[in-house]
Design a protein around this motif. Structure first.
Motif: not given
Ligand code: AMP
Ligand code: GLY
Length: 423
Positions: A208, A239, A299, A301, A322, A324-326, A390
């Protein structure tokens, strides 16, 4: 499994925190480590450049896996030294770490393989550099070729300033031999993003995104530092940008290094500038960023050892990386006066208050354990990281948490991650 981590800053504390979560790991050593790392690992008093001692320690203590954190030992061949002794070490070998160790090398590589970057010229004498500068538009960027603690980059607004800069780098040798050769580079504008990638020599997988704040003062003013704070992800790394970078930057870099006989295994850090002509490479590093690791790794995983082992085994394509979606924000607590003169040795209070909270971390950079407790021992002292749903929430959480940690002369920027409010 027994793991040895080489290094002793906030980055290594973040790496150690991830390694401690791995189910395969029973014991962690860190050389030389610091007071925070000492709470989850056994610190060993060996310097990061003492390869013989490090290898001997790894043999005697039956270390299964070594992770080299900082640039200096990587560029000097720490991984080669471990491999020569039949030991497993994570990081690029010397012939690949040169991608960070020589800016002239990395610029030539990008030119040869059409990887987007600022246009440039390389010089080995001050006369030829100054003559060239008389033909340039300003601002212009001067870079010492070698490692200079992230400080060998000068942005010059006029010909006079640039001439002075050449003198500083090449004649006064402010960064020693790093300035024997310099790169003069086109000045780019745009948003900066850091993308750290796992690499197995063939496959490259970006993590990320993150962004660092390098200047000492709010509003990106003041002197350049090792980094005053970070946030992840960057809302500017869309993206579309990701797809472009995978096609035109990440994979081509991996392939270029292989084609040059310099297979890159480890972490490739791509410093990017998102210009109006598309993303371009500012610089490569051969390691995790500091303090980027402090917002990226919390973040992640996956089991970090599994991913690193897959890199070494050339099996990174079997890993589903992967995050985390944070979001996460890291605020560096520094000693007032950094990066110039500052005092150290002040007792730090409140560390436990933050560390106990889920989703909060205090990564130690310059600290020391003494009889009085943990004291400040450097310019950058701690990195306080907090997650949130967020970026805005993570930012609020991180700043709230900074209030819990106190020491005399505490200094921090108050606008880490603020750019994200404008996004
Ligand atoms: P580097 O060590 O190469 O990443 O440079 C340190 C910082 O200098 C970068 O993070 C940028 O903020 C700035 N910088 C480096 N190269 C350029 C460039 N060509 N144009 C504009 N800014 C630059
Ligand atoms: N944060 C920038 C670096 O680690 O070089």
């Amino acid at each position: 499994m027994k793991v040895l981590i080489i290094g002793g800053g906030g980055r290594e504390h973040a790496i150690a925190t991830s390694v401690a979560k791995s189910k395969q790991v029973e014991k962690i050593y860190c050389a030389p480590g610091n007071a925070g790392i000492g709470q989850i690992a056994e610190c060993v008093n060996i310097g990061v450049m003492e390869f013989d001692k490090l290898v001997q320690f790894a043999k005697e203590n039956e270390i299964d896996f070594t992770i080299v954190g900082p640039d200096d030992p990587l560029v000097a061949g720490a991984v080669d030294a471990f491999e020569a002794a039949g030991l497993t070490a994570f990081g690029p070998r010397k012939n690949a770490a040169i991608i960070e160790g020589s800016k002239a090398f990395s610029k030539d590589l990008m030119k040869k393989y059409n990887i987007p970057t600022a246009s440039y010229e390389t010089f080995t004498t001050s006369e030829s550099a100054i003559e060239y500068l008389s033909t340039c538009d300003f601002p212009i960027v001067l870079k010492a070729d070698g490692l200079a603690l992230g400080k060998g980059v000068l942005i010059c607004n006029t010909y006079e300033e640039a001439k002075e800069g050449v003198k500083t780098l090449m004649l006064d040798k402010q960064f020693g031999h790093a300035g024997d050769r310099i790169v003069v580079e086109e000045f780019m504008t745009g948003r900066e993003v850091s993308v750290l990638c796992y690499c197995d020599g063939n496959t490259i997988v970006p993590m990320t995104s993150a962004q660092d704040h390098k200047r000492a003062k709010d509003g990106d003013l003041g002197l350049n530092t090792g980094g005053m704070g970070t946030f992840s992800p960057s809302p500017f790394y869309t993206d579309e940008v990701d797809a472009f970078c995978k096609e035109h930057i990440y994979q081509p870099t991996m392939d270029a290094m292989k084609a040059e006989g310099r297979e890159f295994v480890g972490i490739l850090f791509c410093g990017l500038m998102l210009t109006d002509k598309g993303p371009k490479v500012l610089e490569y590093n051969a390691r995790f960023g500091d303090p980027e690791a402090q917002v990226v790794l919390p973040r992640m995983k996956n089991d970090i050892i599994e991913v690193m082992q897959a890199c070494i085994d050339h099996k990174l394509d079997t890993i589903d990386l992967q995050f985390e979606d944070n979001a996460a924000v890291c605020v560096v607590l520094a000693s007032n006066g950094y990066p110039e003169h500052y005092e150290k040795g002040f007792v730090i209070e409140g560390l436990d208050k933050v560390a106990k909270k889920e989703g909060y971390y205090v990564f130690h950079a310059g600290t020391k354990q003494t009889e009085q407790g943990i004291v400040t021992n450097g310019g950058r002292v701690l990195g306080v990281t907090a997650k949130g749903a967020t970026l805005k929430e993570a930012r609020a959480n991180a700043y709230e948490a900074t209030k819990l940690v106190t020491f005399e002369n505490k200094y921090m920027r108050t606008d880490i991650g603020k750019a994200i409010d404008e996004a």
